[in-house]
Design a protein around this motif. Structure first.
Motif, PDB file in Angstrom:
ATOM      1  N   ASN A 104       0.837  -1.195   0.000  1.00  0.00           N
ATOM      2  CA  ASN A 104       0.000   0.000   0.000  1.00  0.00           C
ATOM      3  C   ASN A 104       0.878   1.254   0.000  1.00  0.00           C
ATOM      4  OD1 ASN A 104      -2.365  -1.431   0.035  1.00  0.00           O
ATOM      5  ND2 ASN A 104      -3.058  -0.706   2.034  1.00  0.00           N
ATOM      6  N   VAL A 105       0.401   2.293  -0.656  1.00  0.00           N
ATOM      7  CA  VAL A 105       1.082   3.584  -0.639  1.00  0.00           C
ATOM      8  C   VAL A 105       0.248   4.518   0.232  1.00  0.00           C
ATOM      9  CG1 VAL A 105       1.916   5.527  -1.999  1.00  0.00           C
ATOM     10  CG2 VAL A 105       2.045   3.211  -2.930  1.00  0.00           C
ATOM     11  N   ILE A 106       0.871   5.072   1.266  1.00  0.00           N
ATOM     12  CA  ILE A 106       0.142   5.891   2.229  1.00  0.00           C
ATOM     13  C   ILE A 106       0.833   7.235   2.425  1.00  0.00           C
ATOM     14  CG2 ILE A 106      -0.700   3.867   3.484  1.00  0.00           C
ATOM     15  CD1 ILE A 106       1.430   4.519   5.652  1.00  0.00           C
ATOM     16  N   ILE A 121      -3.165   6.383  -0.363  1.00  0.00           N
ATOM     17  CA  ILE A 121      -3.004   6.918  -1.712  1.00  0.00           C
ATOM     18  C   ILE A 121      -3.330   5.855  -2.753  1.00  0.00           C
ATOM     19  CG2 ILE A 121      -1.342   7.849  -3.390  1.00  0.00           C
ATOM     20  CD1 ILE A 121      -2.186   9.834  -1.254  1.00  0.00           C
ATOM     21  N   ALA A 122      -2.847   4.635  -2.541  1.00  0.00           N
ATOM     22  CA  ALA A 122      -3.104   3.558  -3.498  1.00  0.00           C
ATOM     23  C   ALA A 122      -2.970   2.209  -2.814  1.00  0.00           C
ATOM     24  CB  ALA A 122      -2.125   3.645  -4.670  1.00  0.00           C
ATOM     25  N   TRP A 177       4.617   6.995   1.023  1.00  0.00           N
ATOM     26  CA  TRP A 177       5.417   5.949   1.665  1.00  0.00           C
ATOM     27  C   TRP A 177       4.840   4.588   1.308  1.00  0.00           C
ATOM     28  CZ3 TRP A 177       9.695   7.768   4.053  1.00  0.00           C
ATOM     29  CH2 TRP A 177       9.697   9.129   4.398  1.00  0.00           C
ATOM     30  N   LEU A 178       5.694   3.714   0.825  1.00  0.00           N
ATOM     31  CA  LEU A 178       5.270   2.352   0.517  1.00  0.00           C
ATOM     32  C   LEU A 178       5.436   1.497   1.767  1.00  0.00           C
ATOM     33  CD1 LEU A 178       5.729   0.455  -2.748  1.00  0.00           C
ATOM     34  CD2 LEU A 178       6.266  -0.738  -0.628  1.00  0.00           C
ATOM     35  N   VAL A 179       4.400   0.745   2.109  1.00  0.00           N
ATOM     36  CA  VAL A 179       4.389  -0.049   3.338  1.00  0.00           C
ATOM     37  C   VAL A 179       5.019  -1.416   3.090  1.00  0.00           C
ATOM     38  CG1 VAL A 179       2.942  -1.089   5.128  1.00  0.00           C
ATOM     39  CG2 VAL A 179       2.285   1.110   4.099  1.00  0.00           C
ATOM     40  N   VAL A 180       5.967  -1.781   3.938  1.00  0.00           N
ATOM     41  CA  VAL A 180       6.569  -3.115   3.926  1.00  0.00           C
ATOM     42  C   VAL A 180       6.255  -3.758   5.275  1.00  0.00           C
ATOM     43  CG1 VAL A 180       8.696  -4.455   3.749  1.00  0.00           C
ATOM     44  CG2 VAL A 180       8.420  -2.365   2.392  1.00  0.00           C
ATOM     45  N   CYS A 181       5.638  -4.927   5.256  1.00  0.00           N
ATOM     46  CA  CYS A 181       5.232  -5.605   6.490  1.00  0.00           C
ATOM     47  C   CYS A 181       6.187  -6.756   6.813  1.00  0.00           C
ATOM     48  CB  CYS A 181       3.813  -6.156   6.356  1.00  0.00           C
ATOM     49  SG  CYS A 181       2.568  -4.913   5.946  1.00  0.00           S
ATOM     50  N   TYR A 187       8.039  -1.255   7.767  1.00  0.00           N
ATOM     51  CA  TYR A 187       9.014  -0.333   7.194  1.00  0.00           C
ATOM     52  C   TYR A 187       8.252   0.606   6.271  1.00  0.00           C
ATOM     53  CZ  TYR A 187      12.748  -3.594   8.608  1.00  0.00           C
ATOM     54  OH  TYR A 187      13.602  -4.395   9.314  1.00  0.00           O
ATOM     55  N   PHE A 188       8.752   1.840   6.147  1.00  0.00           N
ATOM     56  CA  PHE A 188       8.142   2.814   5.249  1.00  0.00           C
ATOM     57  C   PHE A 188       9.242   3.416   4.383  1.00  0.00           C
ATOM     58  CE2 PHE A 188       5.863   2.795   9.313  1.00  0.00           C
ATOM     59  CZ  PHE A 188       4.589   2.431   8.901  1.00  0.00           C
TER      60      PHE A 188
END
Length: 228
Positions: A53-55, A189-190, A94-98, A105-106
């Motif tokens: 996700n992009v936030i 955002i996406a 920021w792209l979310v990394v889980c 991570y962002f």
């Protein structure tokens, strides 16, 4: 006095100190706080923390988003909280990394948001490198709020992202505070590849707005701002 109001600041701090001495303690405490907040009506911001996700991360103190900019003094990438809101501000995306243990991570184009040596920094990286340990965060729901979260450094337990009213990052001891300066809201955002909107979730407010575009559609639109 409400149940949440009866939780004194010193009692909460003592609980965190105790939890930090037990392996996995902070994660257990985070889960407990998030469970309490599940009783509060509203949109749970953690539903946006899905892989890919992009936030945008909105600071409640400055009222603006976290963004990456170039320092005028050092010419290095830094983070402040005076970014714009929406798809036309890609440096505030920021792209979310889980991770498997529910940490996050962002990064923006592999420039990672991080806490190192008591300072909020940006760590440049590449797609072929492992995410920096200083960039790992755990998300805490703000007790009594259905919209806000705290972001605590896993690398430096007890240190939280904090920005003042002007969007300037705090340093050192001030990062240990969990006041308004450490509260953030998430704007989607996406959706990431394969991620779909949550359905039939009573904690999510209904909206008549169209769902956000896919990541690639949002990225394409950011390169084509609307004409004036």
């Amino acid at each position: 006095m409400s149940f949440l109001g009866s939780l004194g600041k010193k009692a909460v701090e003592k609980a965190y100190d105790l939890a930090s001495k037990v392996e996995g303690g902070r994660d257990y405490l985070t889960t407990a706080a998030n469970t309490v907040n599940s009783l509060v009506k509203g949109k749970d911001p953690r539903v946006f923390l899905k892989p890919g996700n992009v936030i945008q991360i909105l600071s409640r103190s400055s009222g603006r988003t976290l963004q990456i900019v170039v320092s005028k003094t050092t010419n290095e990438l830094i983070c402040d909280a005076i970014g714009g809101t929406g798809s036309y501000y890609p440096n505030a995306h920021w792209l979310v990394v889980c991770t498997p243990n529910n940490h996050y991570y962002f990064h923006n184009n592999y420039n990672y948001l991080a806490v190192k040596n008591g300072k909020i920094i940006i760590i440049p990286s590449t797609a072929n490198e492992k995410a920096p340990t200083e960039g790992e965060f755990r998300a805490h729901n703000v007790l009594g709020s259905a919209q806000a979260i705290h972001l605590e450094s896993v690398h430096m337990p007890g240190y939280f992202l904090n920005f003042d009213d002007d969007g300037v990052p705090y340093e050192d001891a001030k990062l240990k505070a969990k006041e308004r300066f450490a509260q953030f809201e998430l704007h989607l955002i996406a959706y990431g590849p394969g991620i779909h909107p949550e359905k039939d979730d009573p904690t999510i407010e209904k909206s008549e707005e169209l769902p956000p575009p896919s990541y690639w559609a949002a990225a394409a639109s950011s390169n084509n701002p609307p004409s004036s």
